[in-house]
Enzyme design. Structure first.
Site, PDB file in Angstrom:
ATOM      1  N   GLY A  41       0.732  -1.440   0.350  1.00  0.00           N
ATOM      2  CA  GLY A  41      -0.274  -0.366  -0.160  1.00  0.00           C
ATOM      3  C   GLY A  41       1.026   0.883  -0.593  1.00  0.00           C
ATOM      4  N   ASP A 101       1.443   3.701   4.546  1.00  0.00           N
ATOM      5  CA  ASP A 101      -0.510   3.992   4.540  1.00  0.00           C
ATOM      6  C   ASP A 101      -1.155   4.861   4.812  1.00  0.00           C
ATOM      7  OD1 ASP A 101      -0.358   1.834   4.565  1.00  0.00           O
ATOM      8  OD2 ASP A 101      -1.483   1.252   2.338  1.00  0.00           O
ATOM      9  N   ASP A 104      -4.825   1.862  11.013  1.00  0.00           N
ATOM     10  CA  ASP A 104      -6.094   1.395  11.236  1.00  0.00           C
ATOM     11  C   ASP A 104      -6.129   0.724  13.512  1.00  0.00           C
ATOM     12  OD1 ASP A 104      -9.054   1.038  10.031  1.00  0.00           O
ATOM     13  OD2 ASP A 104      -8.246  -0.933  10.554  1.00  0.00           O
ATOM     14  N   PHE A 156     -13.979   3.112   4.651  1.00  0.00           N
ATOM     15  CA  PHE A 156     -12.744   2.338   4.599  1.00  0.00           C
ATOM     16  C   PHE A 156     -12.640   3.130   2.696  1.00  0.00           C
ATOM     17  CE2 PHE A 156     -10.901  -0.708   1.535  1.00  0.00           C
ATOM     18  CZ  PHE A 156      -9.952  -2.022   2.725  1.00  0.00           C
TER      19      PHE A 156
HETATM   20  P1  IMP Z   1      -4.326  -1.798  10.980  1.00  0.00           P
HETATM   21  O1  IMP Z   1      -2.713  -2.918  11.614  1.00  0.00           O
HETATM   22  O2  IMP Z   1      -5.206  -2.859  11.289  1.00  0.00           O
HETATM   23  O3  IMP Z   1      -3.373  -0.553  11.042  1.00  0.00           O
HETATM   24  O4  IMP Z   1      -4.004  -1.764   9.446  1.00  0.00           O
HETATM   25  C1  IMP Z   1      -3.462  -1.295   8.888  1.00  0.00           C
HETATM   26  C2  IMP Z   1      -3.204  -2.332   7.743  1.00  0.00           C
HETATM   27  O5  IMP Z   1      -4.279  -2.720   6.791  1.00  0.00           O
HETATM   28  C3  IMP Z   1      -3.029  -1.376   6.956  1.00  0.00           C
HETATM   29  O6  IMP Z   1      -1.352  -0.916   6.116  1.00  0.00           O
HETATM   30  C4  IMP Z   1      -3.717  -1.627   5.179  1.00  0.00           C
HETATM   31  O7  IMP Z   1      -3.620  -2.362   4.591  1.00  0.00           O
HETATM   32  C5  IMP Z   1      -5.036  -2.129   6.016  1.00  0.00           C
HETATM   33  N1  IMP Z   1      -6.284  -0.711   5.997  1.00  0.00           N
HETATM   34  C6  IMP Z   1      -6.432  -0.431   7.271  1.00  0.00           C
HETATM   35  N2  IMP Z   1      -8.055   0.620   6.979  1.00  0.00           N
HETATM   36  C7  IMP Z   1      -7.541   1.168   5.182  1.00  0.00           C
HETATM   37  C8  IMP Z   1      -8.329   0.830   4.271  1.00  0.00           C
HETATM   38  O8  IMP Z   1      -9.433   2.073   4.915  1.00  0.00           O
HETATM   39  N3  IMP Z   1      -8.344   1.052   3.007  1.00  0.00           N
HETATM   40  C9  IMP Z   1      -7.418   0.465   2.598  1.00  0.00           C
HETATM   41  N4  IMP Z   1      -6.087  -0.323   3.674  1.00  0.00           N
HETATM   42  C10 IMP Z   1      -6.802  -0.447   4.632  1.00  0.00           C
HETATM   43 MG    MG Z   2      -0.936  -0.446   4.599  1.00  0.00          MG
END
Ligand code: IMP
Ligand code: MG
Length: 179
Positions: A41, A101, A104, A156
């Protein structure tokens, strides 16, 4: 076919990238910079950020790539595995910038920061994330984002490297998928 509602136009993103590059350069003058780009990403963001840093002086940027996968099981904390690793010792003893990128739940970044410090012997980590969804952070996860592009709501988003099911990565803007 689902519509995409534009959140950040391409030019707004590029302006933000230049702003972040300016901050990084101001904070780290005349240095070699070590970037770790989180695949897939963050690729467009990292590419543009490197170009923007490069346009501000003669920086030597080392860019390494890492790929991670996080699984969200039945428990609230996901498991993260490294699917493409760094070569050993390339960042040992260095200050590194993680180029991401979006943050979340924070599970991926929390894992990566610890992984670099504990397993790769990194001296110091700075987190650079284009997007941040603070309202989504899991309890107990605390990420210090040193350079943050945009804060967004619990939406999202796709485009500029971000995908849904492998789609929409190539868009130059960032938008929200609508039904
Ligand atoms: P986390 O571990 O939940 O913080 O997830 C992070 C990863 O989930 C990011 O690096 C993205 O690859 C994916 N991700 C989280 N939210 C989104 C979104 O809104 N769109 C696309 N990918 C996302
Ligand atoms: Mg990512």
């Amino acid at each position: 076919m689902r519509n995409i509602r534009v959140l950040f136009e391409a030019e707004r993103i590029q302006q933000k990238v230049r702003e972040l590059a300016g901050q990084i350069v101001t904070d780290h003058p005349n240095q070699e910079l070590y970037f770790i780009t989180v695949l897939n990403g963050a690729r467009p963001f990292s590419r543009d950020l490197q170009a923007a840093v490069g346009s501000r002086g003669s920086y030597k940027i080392h860019n390494y790539e890492i790929a991670l996968q996080s699984y969200q099981g039945t428990e609230s904390t996901g498991q993260v595995i490294v699917t493409k690793d760094l070569e050993d010792r390339v960042v040992e003893g260095k200050l590194v910038f993680i180029i991401e990128d979006i943050i979340d739940r924070g599970v991926t970044m929390d894992f990566l920061v610890k992984y670099l410090l504990e397993k790769k012997g990194v001296e110091r980590v700075k987190v650079v994330s284009l997007l941040d969804k603070p309202s989504r952070r899991l309890p107990g996860i605390n990420i210090n984002i040193d350079y943050r592009g945009f804060e967004i709501e619990d939406l999202f988003v796709v485009g500029y490297g971000l995908d849904f099911d492998g789609k929409h990565r190539d868009l130059p803007y960032i938008g929200v998928l609508e039904q």
